[in-house]
Scaffold this active site. Structure first.
Site, PDB file in Angstrom:
ATOM      1  N   HIS A   5       1.749   4.550  -2.887  1.00 53.46           N
ATOM      2  CA  HIS A   5       1.758   6.015  -2.772  1.00 53.46           C
ATOM      3  C   HIS A   5       3.010   6.589  -3.452  1.00 53.46           C
ATOM      4  O   HIS A   5       2.950   7.648  -4.087  1.00 53.46           O
ATOM      5  CB  HIS A   5       1.734   6.450  -1.307  1.00 53.46           C
ATOM      6  CG  HIS A   5       0.374   6.307  -0.666  1.00 53.46           C
ATOM      7  ND1 HIS A   5      -0.781   6.748  -1.262  1.00 53.46           N
ATOM      8  CD2 HIS A   5      -0.008   5.764   0.509  1.00 53.46           C
ATOM      9  CE1 HIS A   5      -1.818   6.493  -0.477  1.00 53.46           C
ATOM     10  NE2 HIS A   5      -1.377   5.881   0.614  1.00 53.46           N
ATOM     11  N   HIS A  48       3.076   9.229  -6.553  1.00 54.58           N
ATOM     12  CA  HIS A  48       3.914  10.428  -6.520  1.00 54.58           C
ATOM     13  C   HIS A  48       4.802  10.492  -7.768  1.00 54.58           C
ATOM     14  O   HIS A  48       4.855  11.511  -8.455  1.00 54.58           O
ATOM     15  CB  HIS A  48       4.760  10.403  -5.240  1.00 54.58           C
ATOM     16  CG  HIS A  48       5.566  11.651  -5.030  1.00 54.58           C
ATOM     17  ND1 HIS A  48       6.740  11.652  -4.324  1.00 54.58           N
ATOM     18  CD2 HIS A  48       5.368  12.916  -5.451  1.00 54.58           C
ATOM     19  CE1 HIS A  48       7.235  12.887  -4.309  1.00 54.58           C
ATOM     20  NE2 HIS A  48       6.425  13.670  -4.979  1.00 54.58           N
ATOM     21  N   HIS A 108       0.836  -1.210   0.000  1.00 57.29           N
ATOM     22  CA  HIS A 108       0.000   0.000   0.000  1.00 57.29           C
ATOM     23  C   HIS A 108       0.871   1.261   0.000  1.00 57.29           C
ATOM     24  O   HIS A 108       0.654   2.181  -0.794  1.00 57.29           O
ATOM     25  CB  HIS A 108      -0.931  -0.016   1.224  1.00 57.29           C
ATOM     26  CG  HIS A 108      -1.721   1.243   1.402  1.00 57.29           C
ATOM     27  ND1 HIS A 108      -2.992   1.406   0.910  1.00 57.29           N
ATOM     28  CD2 HIS A 108      -1.405   2.426   2.010  1.00 57.29           C
ATOM     29  CE1 HIS A 108      -3.423   2.617   1.204  1.00 57.29           C
ATOM     30  NE2 HIS A 108      -2.488   3.258   1.881  1.00 57.29           N
ATOM     31  N   GLU A 109       1.883   1.304   0.890  1.00 63.31           N
ATOM     32  CA  GLU A 109       2.729   2.507   0.986  1.00 63.31           C
ATOM     33  C   GLU A 109       3.595   2.675  -0.266  1.00 63.31           C
ATOM     34  O   GLU A 109       3.823   3.802  -0.720  1.00 63.31           O
ATOM     35  CB  GLU A 109       3.591   2.460   2.254  1.00 63.31           C
ATOM     36  CG  GLU A 109       2.805   2.425   3.575  1.00 63.31           C
ATOM     37  CD  GLU A 109       1.743   3.521   3.726  1.00 63.31           C
ATOM     38  OE1 GLU A 109       1.862   4.572   3.075  1.00 63.31           O
ATOM     39  OE2 GLU A 109       0.777   3.297   4.478  1.00 63.31           O
TER      40      GLU A 109
HETATM   41 ZN    ZN Z   1      -2.333   5.284   2.259  1.00 66.11          ZN
END
Ligand code: ZN
Length: 229
Positions: free
Chosen positions: A99, A103, A95-96
């Site tokens: 991100h 970006h 999940h991270e």
């Molecule tokens: Zn998140």
């Protein structure tokens, strides 16, 4: 009437704290160590970042909640997810990393969310101050209109905070279900029997910010922080 008031308090507490309690419970339930997994959450994050060509993004442990920091270009994981081998560690790491991918791709929703979040602290403090000071102002200056205006301004600022969270949710769901889950399934990082659990963790990860925001709304300590301008 006292019964109604008590009921209202219970409902308010439920709305404020139940989501965070649910997020913690899901992460704990799927945080059971799995010696059969080939690597830790940190190792998987490193691998997925390299696969995405994001070799410059760091993976670091943190005590302040799992997150991606766009300024430092760092995926930060809680110790149990950084060092752990569990479905929760695998899903949160994916999940991270998603991100970081949002970006790197310059996705508009991610950029908007991040710009708004920078202003969250300021909006939060002004809104809290207005709501807390409104009755005080009314005691000293008995002008009902001024009190009403101040309350309206405070509520308006809170509404803008809700808008920030509405912008956050699509970004979180994209990270969990458009990026992390397909990567985990396609790359066979988890077996088919572990995918439903990963789906639960990814859902919880997506709601983390909103759940935390709801809980702080009724956090009394926060009202006192207002006065430390
Ligand atoms: Zn998140």
């Amino acid at each position: 009437m006292p019964i109604l008031a008590a009921l209202l308090v219970v409902i308010l507490l439920g709305v404020a704290f139940a989501p965070q309690w649910w997020v913690h419970r899901v992460l704990r339930r799927h945080g059971v160590e799995r010696p059969d997994f080939p690597g830790t959450g940190a190792e998987l994050a490193r691998h997925l970042l390299d696969q995405a060509g994001l070799t410059e993004v760091k993976v670091e442990p943190t005590e302040h909640g799992d997150h991606y920091d766009p300024d430092a270009q760092a995926v930060r994981l809680m110790p149990q997810h950084h060092e752990g081998r569990s479905v929760a560690a695998v899903a949160v790491a994916a999940h991270e990393v998603s991100h970081a991918v949002q970006h790197a791709r310059g996705e508009a929703a991610f950029a908007l969310r991040w710009r708004l979040a920078r202003h969250l602290g300021w909006i939060d403090r002004v809104a809290s101050a207005m709501l807390v000071l409104a009755p005080v102002v009314f005691i000293f200056i008995k002008i009902p209109l001024l009190f009403a205006l101040q309350m309206a301004a405070g509520l308006l600022l809170f509404a803008s905070e809700i808008v920030i969270h509405l912008v956050t949710l699509p970004v979180e769901f994209d990270a969990s279900f458009s990026k992390a889950l397909p990567v985990l399934a396609r790359g066979r990082y988890l077996g088919a029997s572990d995918l439903p659990a990963a789906r639960s963790v990814l859902r919880a990860a997506a709601w983390t910010y909103v759940a935390a925001a709801l809980a702080t709304l009724l956090n009394v300590a926060r009202w006192f922080r207002v006065f430390r301008f």
